[in-house]
Design an enzyme around this catalytic site. Structure first.
Site, PDB file in Angstrom:
ATOM      1  CB  ALA A  61     -16.631  48.102  38.609  1.00 37.66           C
ATOM      2  N   GLY A 100     -14.292  44.778  34.557  1.00 35.32           N
ATOM      3  CA  GLY A 100     -13.024  44.620  35.308  1.00 35.32           C
ATOM      4  C   GLY A 100     -13.086  43.086  35.535  1.00 35.32           C
ATOM      5  CD  GLU A 103     -10.012  46.947  34.169  1.00 35.68           C
ATOM      6  OE1 GLU A 103      -9.208  47.860  33.400  1.00 35.68           O
ATOM      7  OE2 GLU A 103     -10.535  47.610  34.356  1.00 35.68           O
ATOM      8  CD  GLU A 123     -14.412  48.572  31.150  1.00 33.72           C
ATOM      9  OE1 GLU A 123     -14.016  48.558  29.997  1.00 33.72           O
ATOM     10  OE2 GLU A 123     -13.452  47.961  32.763  1.00 33.72           O
TER      11      GLU A 123
HETATM   12  N1  COA Z   1     -22.400  46.368  37.838  1.00 28.99           N
HETATM   13  C1  COA Z   1     -24.108  46.219  38.657  1.00 28.99           C
HETATM   14  N2  COA Z   1     -25.409  45.216  38.359  1.00 28.99           N
HETATM   15  C2  COA Z   1     -24.877  44.690  37.529  1.00 28.99           C
HETATM   16  C3  COA Z   1     -23.676  45.207  36.355  1.00 28.99           C
HETATM   17  C4  COA Z   1     -22.326  45.990  37.172  1.00 28.99           C
HETATM   18  N3  COA Z   1     -21.173  45.953  36.040  1.00 28.99           N
HETATM   19  N4  COA Z   1     -23.809  44.803  34.881  1.00 28.99           N
HETATM   20  C5  COA Z   1     -25.316  44.392  35.128  1.00 28.99           C
HETATM   21  N5  COA Z   1     -25.704  44.484  36.591  1.00 28.99           N
HETATM   22  C6  COA Z   1     -27.438  43.378  36.690  1.00 28.99           C
HETATM   23  C7  COA Z   1     -28.381  44.567  35.682  1.00 28.99           C
HETATM   24  O1  COA Z   1     -28.203  45.391  36.736  1.00 28.99           O
HETATM   25  C8  COA Z   1     -29.618  43.719  35.815  1.00 28.99           C
HETATM   26  O2  COA Z   1     -29.447  43.700  37.852  1.00 28.99           O
HETATM   27  P1  COA Z   1     -31.418  43.952  37.619  1.00 28.99           P
HETATM   28  O3  COA Z   1     -31.467  42.473  37.327  1.00 28.99           O
HETATM   29  O4  COA Z   1     -31.716  44.336  39.260  1.00 28.99           O
HETATM   30  O5  COA Z   1     -31.514  45.123  36.906  1.00 28.99           O
HETATM   31  C9  COA Z   1     -28.702  42.277  36.031  1.00 28.99           C
HETATM   32  O6  COA Z   1     -27.130  42.675  36.929  1.00 28.99           O
HETATM   33  C10 COA Z   1     -29.060  41.572  35.019  1.00 28.99           C
HETATM   34  O7  COA Z   1     -28.170  42.640  33.793  1.00 28.99           O
HETATM   35  P2  COA Z   1     -29.095  43.002  32.040  1.00 28.99           P
HETATM   36  O8  COA Z   1     -28.642  43.838  31.802  1.00 28.99           O
HETATM   37  O9  COA Z   1     -30.533  42.523  32.465  1.00 28.99           O
HETATM   38  O10 COA Z   1     -28.463  40.906  31.712  1.00 28.99           O
HETATM   39  P3  COA Z   1     -28.406  40.781  30.135  1.00 28.99           P
HETATM   40  O11 COA Z   1     -28.308  39.225  29.994  1.00 28.99           O
HETATM   41  O12 COA Z   1     -28.898  41.497  29.661  1.00 28.99           O
HETATM   42  O13 COA Z   1     -26.756  41.589  30.342  1.00 28.99           O
HETATM   43  C11 COA Z   1     -24.688  41.578  31.020  1.00 28.99           C
HETATM   44  C12 COA Z   1     -25.942  41.380  31.177  1.00 28.99           C
HETATM   45  C13 COA Z   1     -23.421  41.520  31.670  1.00 28.99           C
HETATM   46  C14 COA Z   1     -24.430  41.731  28.961  1.00 28.99           C
HETATM   47  C15 COA Z   1     -25.071  43.499  30.612  1.00 28.99           C
HETATM   48  O14 COA Z   1     -25.640  43.444  32.060  1.00 28.99           O
HETATM   49  C16 COA Z   1     -24.098  44.721  30.785  1.00 28.99           C
HETATM   50  O15 COA Z   1     -23.660  44.908  30.015  1.00 28.99           O
HETATM   51  N6  COA Z   1     -23.447  44.218  31.943  1.00 28.99           N
HETATM   52  C17 COA Z   1     -22.877  46.153  31.725  1.00 28.99           C
HETATM   53  C18 COA Z   1     -20.994  45.543  31.431  1.00 28.99           C
HETATM   54  C19 COA Z   1     -20.410  46.656  31.815  1.00 28.99           C
HETATM   55  O16 COA Z   1     -19.831  47.540  31.691  1.00 28.99           O
HETATM   56  N7  COA Z   1     -19.250  45.855  32.753  1.00 28.99           N
HETATM   57  C20 COA Z   1     -18.059  47.261  32.866  1.00 28.99           C
HETATM   58  C21 COA Z   1     -18.210  48.314  34.614  1.00 28.99           C
HETATM   59  S1  COA Z   1     -17.315  49.484  34.021  1.00 28.99           S
END
Ligand code: COA
Length: 655
Positions: A61, A100, A103, A123
């Site tokens: 999400a 999400g 999901e 999450e």
């Molecule tokens: N919503 C909004 N923005 C998100 C996001 C999310 N769920 N997940 C990542 N981003 C953004 C980060 O803030 C970052 O933005 P920025 O460049 O402006 O700082 C960009 O995406 C890249 O993320 P980053 O973490 O720097 O890259 P990465 O390659 O190291 O890791 C992920 C990618 C997806 C593994 C990691 O961002 C992550 O774990 N995200 C959260 C996933 C999550 O918890 N999902 C469930 C949400 S309820």
């Protein structure tokens, strides 16, 4: 347009394009619903493939939306609509299929993934549980034990494990879209088109053991709410009909979303990503670091060398003679074989890292290094002499870094003719494990060197916080300050184990006195003796630690310190209690019993006051960086957001 619909023969291809990670923002949710309506109503479409462009399938999400009022269509409604689609939907997965995103994939009727995909419900790491059906869907696909681990632990699994467990149906060939379209055509032919929610749950093979495991999750979470809430949601999904379980899951998700813990964890998520992002360095070309030289093969030097090797770099480590070089090399290889034993690296990676490592007894071995990191004895004259030698043998564009914990990096920089090459890279021990890297920025360092070192830290997988030059930089300066406060509390009425218990209760991994016993009391004692002549006579000084050291009690390694040790068993040292009480009376202080709340209140106030001073002096870039440092250096409970977050949110909530 964040969602587009194209056609490949009778297969509709719905593509999400919402960089950077295809988060499920409002426009994506709306786009999915529109595509669903169109494909449902188009008689020429027989099945649908859902895929994402860019580096990943949906990674969750949109976390930015969590702090704002919800905007329709809501994710659960979109996913339920896809589950009930008239045509079969096939999800084509690559990259990080998280939250999400998973999901959404589970709302589709079939899943195919590239071999390097990672799938998970993380999450809990944001203080939440899945809120759009994840806890109800997952135990219908994979064994209940795995569902419990994935949802309460938040760790993703690899595609191959996901196939074996039943989470995905197939691994894709080279071309994901091609494979997904092929699979969709097969689904049309077989007429196989069922919602996961119609399946029975996979009950655990041993219900009692399962319940025992779920119950233990709460204890292990040490005050964090979401892991236990996740475990309860999985238990409910096993017990209740899907609709009731979905309703309960959503209510818990919405409650957690508003919780202080989730706000703190979301703050930390963005704060860590923002750390080391300096506007003045934007767009600046960085030097790529491939070859690193490390001076000193002690615990710190070996840990730094191992961290660089594990990140794929070439490392040469120098010591003063063959014997010391051999000991240092053994330390490095010990760390690498530990990683191999724990399954963190494969045999072939281990061999590669071994090949990339050299040990040396002369600095001439550093002639090709991109970056030098000095990790020798904490003595200014020793450091200056190392830097003079390094300046003479390294390439003129090589970066020269010191790993000092408290010495003046400006003074080190000015001691050589090109101070713009000099920077502080302050690792925390063990350097290959601890996430924080403080990048200490001296006055004359060039922006290119700074940008390159931030890039280097990221290559190592560290969270990089920049710090100005001062005694202890950010994290250790705050630690010294609250450690001093803890010593004042000893004289004022608390006992070491009461202070430690209050800290652990708060969520810190250990108390200050236990930590000192573990590190050895002699090192800090030696430093106090060195500083005795320059100490401010008007500042309150607590002598208890000195008295303890005078007895030869240096902590765990000597069997006693603040505590007494019997093997791994630790118990309060009664002689320390006597000493503490007699010091109070010697100074005429009337001891007062302190509650855990009072103790932690004083520690927090002290952290916040020192943090504010660090900000006022321009040592830290922002309050967030201080919180990032405290969480990653000392295990300040992430779900509390850090001392500055606590100060800020208490002030704004008026509490
Ligand atoms: N919503 C909004 N923005 C998100 C996001 C999310 N769920 N997940 C990542 N981003 C953004 C980060 O803030 C970052 O933005 P920025 O460049 O402006 O700082 C960009 O995406 C890249 O993320 P980053 O973490 O720097 O890259 P990465 O390659 O190291 O890791 C992920 C990618 C997806 C593994 C990691 O961002 C992550 O774990 N995200 C959260 C996933 C999550 O918890 N999902 C469930 C949400 S309820």
């Amino acid at each position: 347009m964040t969602v587009t619909l194209t056609k490949r023969g009778a297969i509709g291809v719905v593509t999400i394009n919402n960089p950077p990670v295809n988060a499920l923002s409002q426009s994506v949710r709306q786009g999915l619903l529109d595509a669903l309506r169109e494909t449902d109503n188009d008689p020429t479409v027989q099945a649908v493939v859902l895929a994402c462009s860019g580096r990943t399938f949906v990674a969750g999400a949109d976390v930015h939306e969590f702090g704002k009022p919800p905007v329709e269509p809501l994710l659960p409604d979109v996913l339920r609509a896809i589950e009930l689609a008239r045509k079969p939907w096939v999800a084509g997965l690559h990259g990080t299929v998280l939250g999400g995103g998973l999901e959404l994939a589970m709302a589709c009727h079939t899943r195919i993934a590239k071999e390097d995909a990672l799938l998970g419900l993380p999450e809990v790491n944001l203080g939440l549980i899945p809120g759009a059906g994840g806890t109800v869907q997952l135990p219908r696909l994979v064994p209940a034990e795995l569902a419990l681990d994935m949802i309460s632990g938040g760790k993703p699994i690899k595609a191959q494990q996901a196939v074996t467990a039943g989470l995905i149906d197939a691994l894709a060939g080279e071309d994901l879209l091609e494979s997904a379209v092929e699979l969709a055509s097969e689904k049309v032919a077989s007429g196989d088109h069922h919602s996961i929610l119609d399946r029975p749950v996979n009950l655990p093979s041993d219900m009692e053991a399962f319940e025992g495991k779920a119950a233990k999750i709460e204890n292990k979470a040490r005050g964090q709410l979401s892991p236990a809430a996740a475990a309860r949601a999985v238990m409910a999904a096993l017990d209740l009909p899907p609709d009731a379980a979905l309703k309960q899951e959503r209510e818990t998700f919405l409650w957690l979303k508003e919780s202080r813990q989730s706000r703190a964890l979301r703050y930390m998520f963005f704060a860590e990503r923002d750390a080391g992002r300096l506007s003045r360095l934007k767009g600046l070309a960085k030097k790529e670091i491939k070859t690193v030289g490390v001076v000193g093969g002690g615990t710190m030097g070996a840990g730094i060398a191992a961290a660089c090797l594990l990140a794929g770099m070439n490392v040469t480590m120098a010591e003063r003679d063959e014997n010391a070089a051999k000991l240092g090399a053994d330390r490095v290889m010990g760390i690498l074989s530990g990683s191999l034993k724990r399954g963190l690296i494969s045999q072939s990676r281990y061999e590669l890292h071994e090949q990339n490592f050299r040990s040396a007894t002369s600095y001439t071995a550093f002639a090709t290094a991109d970056l030098m990191i000095e990790a020798v004895f904490e003595e200014m004259e020793v450091k200056k002499s190392v830097f003079a030698d390094l300046a003479a043998v390294t390439r003129p564009d090589a970066i020269l870094a010191t790993n000092t914990s408290y010495l003046d990096v400006n003074e080190i920089a000015r001691s050589i003719s090109h101070p713009e090459r000099v920077i502080g890279l302050h690792f925390f021990s063990p350097a290959h494990i601890m996430k924080l890297l403080e990048i200490v920025v001296p006055d004359l360092v060039s922006d290119k060197v700074l940008a390159s070192c931030i890039g280097f830290g990221k290559q190592l997988g560290k969270v990089c916080v920049t710090s100005g030059v001062c005694d202890g930089f950010i994290a250790n300066r705050i630690m010294s300050s609250y450690r001093r406060e803890c010593e004042y509390m000893l004289e004022d009425g608390a006992l070491p184990w009461e202070i430690d218990a209050a800290m652990v209760d708060f969520g810190l991994p250990m108390g200050v006195f236990q930590m000192q016993d573990l590190a050895g009391l002699d090192i800090a004692w030696a430093m106090r003796k060195r500083q005795a002549a320059t100490r401010d006579p008007d500042q309150r000084y607590v002598e208890i630690a000195d008295r303890i050291c005078e007895q030869g009690w240096f902590g765990q390694k000597t069997g006693q310190g603040w505590y007494i040790y019997d093997g791994k068993q630790r118990s309060p040292n009664p002689e320390v209690e006597e000493l503490v009480v007699s010091e109070s009376s010697r100074k005429g202080i009337v001891r007062r019993k302190m509650s855990a709340e009072h103790i932690m209140g004083r520690i927090l106030e002290c952290m916040q006051a020192e943090g504010q001073a660090i900000l006022d002096e321009g040592i830290a870039r922002c309050a967030q960086d201080i919180d990032v440092a405290m969480v990653n250096a000392f295990g300040f409970p992430r779900w509390k957001g850090g001392p500055m977050f606590i100060a800020e949110t208490q002030q704004s909530s008026g509490s």
